[in-house]
Enzyme design. Structure first.
Site, mmCIF file in Angstrom:
data_model
loop_
_atom_site.group_PDB
_atom_site.id
_atom_site.type_symbol
_atom_site.label_atom_id
_atom_site.label_comp_id
_atom_site.label_asym_id
_atom_site.label_seq_id
_atom_site.Cartn_x
_atom_site.Cartn_y
_atom_site.Cartn_z
ATOM 1 N N ASP A 155 121.795 -28.203 -75.643
ATOM 2 C CA ASP A 155 121.899 -26.944 -74.915
ATOM 3 C C ASP A 155 123.301 -26.872 -74.332
ATOM 4 O O ASP A 155 123.703 -27.751 -73.557
ATOM 5 C CB ASP A 155 120.848 -26.890 -73.803
ATOM 6 C CG ASP A 155 120.774 -25.541 -73.108
ATOM 7 O OD1 ASP A 155 121.804 -24.846 -73.031
ATOM 8 O OD2 ASP A 155 119.694 -25.186 -72.610
ATOM 9 N N VAL A 156 124.047 -25.834 -74.671
ATOM 10 C CA VAL A 156 125.441 -25.763 -74.247
ATOM 11 C C VAL A 156 125.581 -25.632 -72.736
ATOM 12 O O VAL A 156 126.664 -25.913 -72.196
ATOM 13 C CB VAL A 156 126.183 -24.601 -74.938
ATOM 14 C CG1 VAL A 156 126.208 -24.798 -76.448
ATOM 15 C CG2 VAL A 156 125.581 -23.257 -74.559
ATOM 16 N N TYR A 168 127.063 -9.951 -70.039
ATOM 17 C CA TYR A 168 127.717 -10.274 -71.309
ATOM 18 C C TYR A 168 129.203 -9.931 -71.243
ATOM 19 O O TYR A 168 130.057 -10.732 -71.633
ATOM 20 C CB TYR A 168 127.039 -9.512 -72.437
ATOM 21 C CG TYR A 168 127.611 -9.782 -73.807
ATOM 22 C CD1 TYR A 168 127.141 -10.856 -74.561
ATOM 23 C CD2 TYR A 168 128.608 -8.979 -74.346
ATOM 24 C CE1 TYR A 168 127.662 -11.109 -75.821
ATOM 25 C CE2 TYR A 168 129.134 -9.225 -75.601
ATOM 26 C CZ TYR A 168 128.652 -10.286 -76.334
ATOM 27 O OH TYR A 168 129.174 -10.545 -77.584
ATOM 28 N N LYS A 219 132.298 -12.611 -71.558
ATOM 29 C CA LYS A 219 133.276 -12.541 -72.636
ATOM 30 C C LYS A 219 134.689 -12.303 -72.090
ATOM 31 O O LYS A 219 135.663 -12.851 -72.626
ATOM 32 C CB LYS A 219 132.895 -11.449 -73.623
ATOM 33 C CG LYS A 219 131.634 -11.783 -74.435
ATOM 34 C CD LYS A 219 131.773 -13.078 -75.209
ATOM 35 C CE LYS A 219 130.595 -13.359 -76.109
ATOM 36 N NZ LYS A 219 130.735 -14.632 -76.874
ATOM 37 N N ASN A 239 130.147 -21.583 -80.292
ATOM 38 C CA ASN A 239 129.620 -20.353 -80.880
ATOM 39 C C ASN A 239 128.322 -19.865 -80.240
ATOM 40 O O ASN A 239 127.923 -18.716 -80.461
ATOM 41 C CB ASN A 239 129.402 -20.557 -82.387
ATOM 42 C CG ASN A 239 128.829 -19.347 -83.052
ATOM 43 O OD1 ASN A 239 129.500 -18.348 -83.241
ATOM 44 N ND2 ASN A 239 127.538 -19.417 -83.401
#
Length: 325
Positions: free
Chosen positions: A69-70, A161, A165, A96
């Site tokens: 899990d990142v 989001y 980003k 990713n």
């Protein structure tokens, strides 16, 4: 790059892909495998990772699956250890993994906003913090962050989001400047538009609508090929396609105009969508369905139309302003 390149292949290159079980990550794993690379694939679902690793082996590469899990720094350190134990070192690391929470800001639970930022921003930070000392010690390595048009254009209905980003863009740029102290270490980013993956289907959905609009999208295979090229020939940033360039320029020239166009597009898409149930999607755990590379052509087409129109209007307004001065 350390790999032995024969007939255009990247034989012997060790590539770690965090977020490899579906979508862009899985397509990228296949593309590297076809070049003779050695793959270390990470995601939360072991069964899907094992399927992806088997695909890579059939395509001509070596591959192992490492569930991780990142959002966990220890998982990212374990991922690096697994790669070095099996293959002796890492040449390319691709951050990713990504999730999303769709809905008006006040309707999305705070924990969903937080999880989106943890995965999309802190996840790459955790991966970078694990691998960059390894690259520095070896004197070489390529770090690639999967970003998006959302780094430059901030869509309503996806606040966390957009925040993640934009933050990832800043993190990537700052890291690149720092790594100038280590000329063999490269920090890169790729910025696609909307890509035909299961991402929207699996997103946290707090709109009360079914997220299934249709429209033209970029293919995961195209992004995968660019990933391979970027690993072999590192570049600072790779915006993918004309819509990304138009959106970036339009927002820089006329952010309010673009914002109004995007809001109208999102409202139109939601008004036309059929009723659906709210849910957290894959935010807090992997989805239970069989994931794939493609998502079936899902898109927010009205947003694309709004961006294109806003870009033309903004460019026209700027040109008119220059003629008047």
């Amino acid at each position: 790059m350390h790999a032995a390149q024969r007939d255009g292949r990247l034989d012997g290159t060790t590539v770690v892909i965090a977020g490899a079980s579906s979508g862009i990550g899985r397509a990228t794993a296949r593309a590297f495998a076809a070049q003779g690379a050695r793959l270390v694939l990470a995601a939360r679902r072991r069964d899907m990772l094992e399927d992806a690793a088997a695909e890579c082996r059939r395509a001509g590469g070596e591959a192992i699956a490492v569930p991780a899990d990142v959002t966990s720094p220890s998982d990212m350190r374990h991922l690096l250890d697994a790669a070095t134990d099996r293959f002796g070192g890492v040449d390319v690391w691709i951050n990713n993994a990504g999730v999303g929470a769709v809905g008006w800001f006040e309707d999305v639970p705070l924990e969903a906003h937080r999880r989106t930022i943890e995965t999309n921003l802190l996840g790459p930070l955790n991966g970078a913090h694990a691998v960059l000392p390894h690259f520095i010690d070896r004197g070489r390595g390529v770090l690639i962050n999967t970003n998006s048009i959302g780094a430059w254009v901030y869509p309503p209905g996806a606040v966390a989001y957009a925040a993640a980003k934009a933050g990832l863009h800043g993190m990537t740029e700052a890291l690149r400047h720092e790594m100038r102290r280590h000329p063999g270490v490269h920090v890169c980013a790729i910025y696609p538009y909307f890509v035909d993956t299961p991402g929207l289907k699996h997103a946290g959905n707090y709109t009360g609508r079914t997220l299934n609009p249709r429209g033209p999208m970029q293919s995961p295979g195209r992004i995968a090929r660019l990933m391979v090229d970027l690993a072999a020939h590192p570049r600072r940033r790779v915006p993918v396609g004309l819509p990304t360039l138009l959106g970036r320029v339009a927002y820089a020239l006329a952010p309010d105009l673009v914002g109004r166009a995007m809001l109208a597009g999102v409202e139109m898409a939601l008004a036309r969508a059929s009723p659906g149930r709210n849910g957290s999607g894959n935010l807090f755990g992997p989805p239970e369905d069989r994931m794939a590379v493609r998502g079936g052509g899902q898109s927010l087409l009205p947003v694309a139309v709004g961006l294109g129109a806003a870009g033309l209007l903004a460019a026209g307004a700027l040109a008119a302003g220059r003629r008047a001065t």
